[in-house]
Design a protein around this motif. Structure first.
Motif, short mmCIF file in Angstrom:
data_model
loop_
_atom_site.label_atom_id
_atom_site.label_comp_id
_atom_site.label_asym_id
_atom_site.label_seq_id
_atom_site.Cartn_x
_atom_site.Cartn_y
_atom_site.Cartn_z
N PHE A 104 21.49 14.73 81.88
CA PHE A 104 22.75 14.25 81.34
C PHE A 104 22.78 14.60 79.85
N PRO A 105 23.66 15.53 79.44
CA PRO A 105 23.70 15.94 78.03
C PRO A 105 23.95 14.74 77.10
N TRP A 106 23.15 14.60 76.09
CA TRP A 106 23.28 13.44 75.22
C TRP A 106 24.64 13.40 74.52
N HIS A 107 25.18 14.57 74.20
CA HIS A 107 26.46 14.56 73.49
C HIS A 107 27.59 14.03 74.35
N TRP A 108 27.39 13.89 75.67
CA TRP A 108 28.42 13.28 76.50
C TRP A 108 28.59 11.80 76.16
N PHE A 109 27.53 11.13 75.74
CA PHE A 109 27.67 9.75 75.28
C PHE A 109 28.66 9.70 74.11
N ARG A 110 28.43 10.56 73.14
CA ARG A 110 29.30 10.58 71.96
C ARG A 110 30.74 10.90 72.34
N GLU A 111 30.93 11.87 73.22
CA GLU A 111 32.28 12.28 73.59
C GLU A 111 33.03 11.20 74.34
N GLU A 112 32.34 10.49 75.24
CA GLU A 112 33.02 9.47 76.04
C GLU A 112 33.31 8.20 75.25
N LEU A 113 32.56 7.97 74.18
CA LEU A 113 32.74 6.74 73.42
C LEU A 113 33.59 6.91 72.17
N ARG A 114 34.02 8.14 71.88
CA ARG A 114 34.64 8.42 70.59
C ARG A 114 36.01 7.78 70.41
N LEU A 115 36.71 7.45 71.48
CA LEU A 115 38.03 6.86 71.35
C LEU A 115 38.01 5.33 71.31
N ARG A 116 36.85 4.76 71.47
CA ARG A 116 36.77 3.30 71.44
C ARG A 116 36.93 2.79 70.01
N ALA A 117 37.53 1.62 69.88
CA ALA A 117 37.74 1.04 68.56
C ALA A 117 36.40 0.74 67.89
N PRO A 118 36.26 1.04 66.60
CA PRO A 118 35.01 0.74 65.89
C PRO A 118 34.67 -0.74 66.01
N GLY A 119 33.37 -1.00 66.18
CA GLY A 119 32.91 -2.37 66.26
C GLY A 119 32.93 -2.98 67.65
N TRP A 134 10.25 15.65 70.88
CA TRP A 134 9.84 14.78 69.78
C TRP A 134 9.91 15.52 68.45
N GLY A 135 9.40 16.74 68.42
CA GLY A 135 9.46 17.54 67.19
C GLY A 135 10.89 17.85 66.79
N TRP A 136 11.73 18.15 67.77
CA TRP A 136 13.15 18.45 67.50
C TRP A 136 13.84 17.23 66.89
N LEU A 137 13.58 16.05 67.44
CA LEU A 137 14.22 14.84 66.96
C LEU A 137 13.81 14.48 65.54
N ARG A 138 12.57 14.71 65.20
CA ARG A 138 12.10 14.35 63.86
C ARG A 138 12.81 15.16 62.79
N GLY A 139 13.31 16.34 63.17
CA GLY A 139 14.01 17.16 62.20
C GLY A 139 15.51 16.97 62.19
N ARG A 140 16.08 16.43 63.29
CA ARG A 140 17.53 16.39 63.42
C ARG A 140 18.09 15.01 63.70
N GLY A 141 17.34 14.13 64.29
CA GLY A 141 17.87 12.83 64.69
C GLY A 141 18.64 12.94 65.99
N LEU A 142 19.26 11.85 66.35
CA LEU A 142 19.99 11.77 67.61
C LEU A 142 21.32 11.09 67.35
N GLU A 143 22.40 11.86 67.33
CA GLU A 143 23.71 11.32 66.99
C GLU A 143 24.31 10.55 68.15
N CYS A 144 24.85 9.38 67.84
CA CYS A 144 25.48 8.55 68.86
C CYS A 144 26.98 8.39 68.64
N GLY A 145 27.48 8.84 67.51
CA GLY A 145 28.91 8.79 67.26
C GLY A 145 29.32 7.76 66.22
N ALA A 146 30.36 8.09 65.46
CA ALA A 146 30.87 7.17 64.45
C ALA A 146 31.48 5.94 65.12
N GLY A 147 31.28 4.80 64.50
CA GLY A 147 31.85 3.57 65.03
C GLY A 147 31.05 2.94 66.13
#
Length: 404
Positions: A104-119, A134-147
């Motif tokens: 399950f591509p991680w960016h799908w979490f961000r895409e599906e949640l992006r229209l929800r109201a912040p908070g 693990w090495g990839w994450l230490r350099g880039r992090g894991l984005e979950c989306g604004a809000g």
């Protein structure tokens, strides 16, 4: 207003398994739904070791569309696909060579949640990663989306042939079962303190609302906080009620989302409110104005303009207009391709996948038949991760043409 809870535990079957993710579900399921959600009442959906990424997407999309607060609990492991090197949540059938198609591509979490109201959205995550990821994450992090308020940890491999336990999530469940419902920050800190006491160190800690604009180094680590991730200080674990020096700072108040045109008076929240009120035309009108402004200022192929095109495609879906949603997603994909993005780029594939999905929901056979050839042509250029997607479009189109 009732809350919604999605419990997702997933890990591969066999020797590729790093964590016994599903073992946490009975513990979480023993917590009353209202406590899981932090609301007076709540609906709970449970996914245990799902096989297909589309099944996860369907449940996530339904949960994201529900009004009221949403809390998502995810236990599992992350792996990178070999082609694009993007993180995926590994599912039951996932192997290192099939991540792109079975994870399950991680960016799908961000895409599906992006229209929800912040908070209104909270993620609680207990994830494990293989050495490469693990090495990839230490350099880039894991984005979950604004809000989106995201808390949790990612742990490195436990050791050769050793299957780890989702101890962070079990600690979360233990705290919730003990009575009361602390806020997510206090809940997170308490869980971290519990697992630190068990000797678990070296994890990446996810905290607060992300991504955090302009986040600087975490004190004592010299490492920035991309997307809300920060390396925990192994010798100084976080403690409830305040962190020791070197621990992640307290989560900031959820920032207003930054639209492509810069900070604004929360147009996403206004659009979401209109949708929840059933005023789909008002929601689309606002998104259309923002799309036009971005188009004039930045150009047709800009991310600023495409963002609002994607919002309008989702709004058409919410309004039940599958044809308009399909056409809009096809336009987004075509614009990205025209701007020089490769056919296997994640945003291009996502746009075509969504166009394909919406095409299958068009109830008027004539309209579906008219749109089919263009979708087939686009699918030929962007086959996506799902094997047989182009064949599916062609077969459905043949049936529509035969039926007249």
């Amino acid at each position: 207003m009732p809350g919604t809870v999605l419990l997702l535990a997933a890990s591969p079957v066999g020797k590729g398994c790093l964590v016994d993710a599903a073992s946490v579900l009975p513990v979480l399921a023993a917590v009353p739904p209202a406590v899981l959600a932090g609301t007076d009442t709540a609906n709970v959906v449970e996914l245990a070791d799902p096989l297909e990424p589309q099944a996860v997407l369907t449940r996530l999309r339904a949960a994201a569309a529900a009004p009221g607060p949403l809390t998502v609990f995810v236990a599992g492991q992350l792996q990178l696909d070999r082609k694009q090197r993007l993180p995926h949540l590994a599912l039951a059938r996932t192997t290192p060579s099939t991540v792109r198609y079975t994870g399950f591509p991680w960016h799908w979490f961000r895409e599906e949640l992006r229209l929800r109201a912040p908070g209104t959205t909270t993620l609680l995550l207990d994830l494990h990663a293989d050495a490469e990821t693990w090495g990839w994450l230490r350099g880039r992090g894991l984005e979950c989306g604004a809000g989106v308020a995201a808390y949790g940890r990612v742990a490195p491999p436990a050791g050769r042939r050793k299957v780890a336990a989702p101890t962070y999530m079990k600690a979360i469940a233990t705290v919730l079962r003990s009575g009361g419902r602390p806020g997510p920050e206090q809940l997170h800190q308490t869980a971290l303190a519990r697992i630190a006491g068990e000797g678990e160190v070296g994890d990446l800690v996810l905290w607060g609302a992300g991504p955090v604009p302009g986040a600087g180094p975490v004190p004592g680590t010299g490492v920035g906080v991309p997307g809300g991730f920060a390396p925990a200080a192994p010798s100084l674990p976080a403690v409830p009620g305040g962190g020791a020096p070197g621990s992640p700072p307290p989560a900031p108040d959820a920032p207003r989302p930054h639209t492509p045109d810069g900070p604004a008076d929360d147009p996403h929240a206004a659009i979401t409110a209109a949708v929840q009120a059933g005023d789909h035309s008002a929601a689309d009108a606002l998104a259309a104005r923002l799309e036009h402004t971005a188009l004039v200022a930045h150009g047709a192929g800009s991310e600023e303009a495409l963002h609002w095109s994607e919002v309008r495609a989702d709004l058409a879906m919410f309004a039940g207009d599958a044809e308009r949603s399909c056409r809009t997603w096809m336009g987004v994909a075509a614009a990205r391709l025209a701007a020089g993005q490769p056919a296997d780029a994640a945003p291009v594939e996502a746009a075509v996948d969504r166009a394909h999905h919406q095409w299958g929901r068009i109830t008027d056979r004539n309209r579906a038949r008219d749109l089919g050839p263009a979708l087939a042509e686009l699918r030929g250029r962007v086959p996506g991760r799902r094997q047989g997607a182009l064949d599916h479009v062609r077969e459905q189109l043949r049936q529509l043409q035969t039926q007249g």
